[in-house]
Write an enzyme that holds these catalytic residues in place. Sequence first.
Site, PDB file in Angstrom:
ATOM      1  CG  HIS A  24     -54.979  -0.549 -17.623  1.00 11.47           C
ATOM      2  ND1 HIS A  24     -54.355   0.205 -18.135  1.00 11.47           N
ATOM      3  CD2 HIS A  24     -54.844  -0.771 -16.467  1.00 11.47           C
ATOM      4  CE1 HIS A  24     -53.423   0.749 -16.876  1.00 11.47           C
ATOM      5  NE2 HIS A  24     -54.278   0.768 -16.388  1.00 11.47           N
ATOM      6  CE  LYS A  48     -53.962   7.485  -7.213  1.00 14.13           C
ATOM      7  NZ  LYS A  48     -53.652   6.596  -8.783  1.00 14.13           N
ATOM      8  NE  ARG A  97     -51.267  -4.840 -11.551  1.00 15.64           N
ATOM      9  CZ  ARG A  97     -50.803  -3.471 -11.865  1.00 15.64           C
ATOM     10  NH1 ARG A  97     -49.969  -2.191 -13.042  1.00 15.64           N
ATOM     11  NH2 ARG A  97     -51.533  -2.520 -10.557  1.00 15.64           N
ATOM     12  CB  SER A 135     -49.599   3.635 -15.881  1.00 18.51           C
ATOM     13  OG  SER A 135     -51.370   2.588 -16.618  1.00 18.51           O
TER      14      SER A 135
HETATM   15  P1  ADP Z   1     -51.860   1.449 -12.135  1.00 22.16           P
HETATM   16  O1  ADP Z   1     -52.490   0.633 -10.942  1.00 22.16           O
HETATM   17  O2  ADP Z   1     -51.060   0.431 -12.598  1.00 22.16           O
HETATM   18  O3  ADP Z   1     -51.393   2.490 -11.715  1.00 22.16           O
HETATM   19  P2  ADP Z   1     -54.488   1.631 -12.777  1.00 22.16           P
HETATM   20  O4  ADP Z   1     -55.059   2.904 -11.214  1.00 22.16           O
HETATM   21  O5  ADP Z   1     -55.034   2.644 -14.290  1.00 22.16           O
HETATM   22  O6  ADP Z   1     -53.077   1.394 -12.394  1.00 22.16           O
HETATM   23  O7  ADP Z   1     -55.561   0.796 -12.968  1.00 22.16           O
HETATM   24  C1  ADP Z   1     -56.283   0.310 -12.633  1.00 22.16           C
HETATM   25  C2  ADP Z   1     -56.802  -1.049 -12.702  1.00 22.16           C
HETATM   26  O8  ADP Z   1     -56.169  -2.212 -13.198  1.00 22.16           O
HETATM   27  C3  ADP Z   1     -56.463  -1.526 -11.264  1.00 22.16           C
HETATM   28  O9  ADP Z   1     -57.429  -2.067 -10.461  1.00 22.16           O
HETATM   29  C4  ADP Z   1     -54.831  -2.352 -11.319  1.00 22.16           C
HETATM   30  O10 ADP Z   1     -55.497  -3.084 -10.298  1.00 22.16           O
HETATM   31  C5  ADP Z   1     -55.872  -3.207 -13.163  1.00 22.16           C
HETATM   32  N1  ADP Z   1     -54.219  -2.696 -14.114  1.00 22.16           N
HETATM   33  C6  ADP Z   1     -53.678  -1.849 -14.028  1.00 22.16           C
HETATM   34  N2  ADP Z   1     -52.278  -3.153 -14.831  1.00 22.16           N
HETATM   35  C7  ADP Z   1     -53.343  -3.893 -14.960  1.00 22.16           C
HETATM   36  C8  ADP Z   1     -52.704  -5.298 -15.496  1.00 22.16           C
HETATM   37  N3  ADP Z   1     -50.912  -5.367 -16.294  1.00 22.16           N
HETATM   38  N4  ADP Z   1     -53.139  -6.154 -15.639  1.00 22.16           N
HETATM   39  C9  ADP Z   1     -54.564  -6.481 -14.885  1.00 22.16           C
HETATM   40  N5  ADP Z   1     -55.123  -5.298 -14.191  1.00 22.16           N
HETATM   41  C10 ADP Z   1     -54.248  -4.703 -13.981  1.00 22.16           C
END
Ligand code: ADP
Length: 169
Positions: A24, A48, A97, A135
Amino acid sequence: MSDEGQGMHIAVYPGSFDPITNGHLDVIERARHLFGRLIVAVAVDAGKQHLFDVAERVAMAQEACRDMPQVQVDSFEGLVVEYARSRGAVAIVKGLRAVSDFEREMQMAMMNRCLAPELHTVFLVAHTEYTFLSSSLVKEVARLGGDIEDLVPAVVCRCLREKYGIPQL
Ligand code: ADP
């Protein structure tokens, strides 16, 4: 686009951030320079199951972004597009990703365009170092006592150890 003053653009980076990871932060780091201002928007999403409540997720993100003046952390409920509009944003930033992210994100981007044609969705491709990082994986590894120090900011490391009753280093 400048980092401050007139002419800056506001972008919203929405997500669960349960918890915020270095993946992130890599997106945040790049997006804050692309736009003059970036709002990291932590979704309340009561439907969620989260490990951390919204106040904890916001606090960890705030601490992790402490030294980034263009970044603000906030929480929101409801539609991302409505939140983005209310903050005067021009874009929604998402991280990509792998191909598996693409289908879901593309669908969401098209729906968001339907709902709010004036908002752009901007995809930033994850750094190769973080393509495997999520995460949920971080939580799993931390719960089983694995080393996550290189994957998350220090504040998240501390909070995860506390949550899982693992002694602090
Ligand atoms: P997750 O998809 O792991 O539950 P989030 O909902 O917090 O996490 O993700 C928020 C945004 O960050 C989404 O657009 C997701 O694709 C992106 N994201 C999550 N992890 C990464 C990473 N390792 N590298 C790049 N973008 C990421």
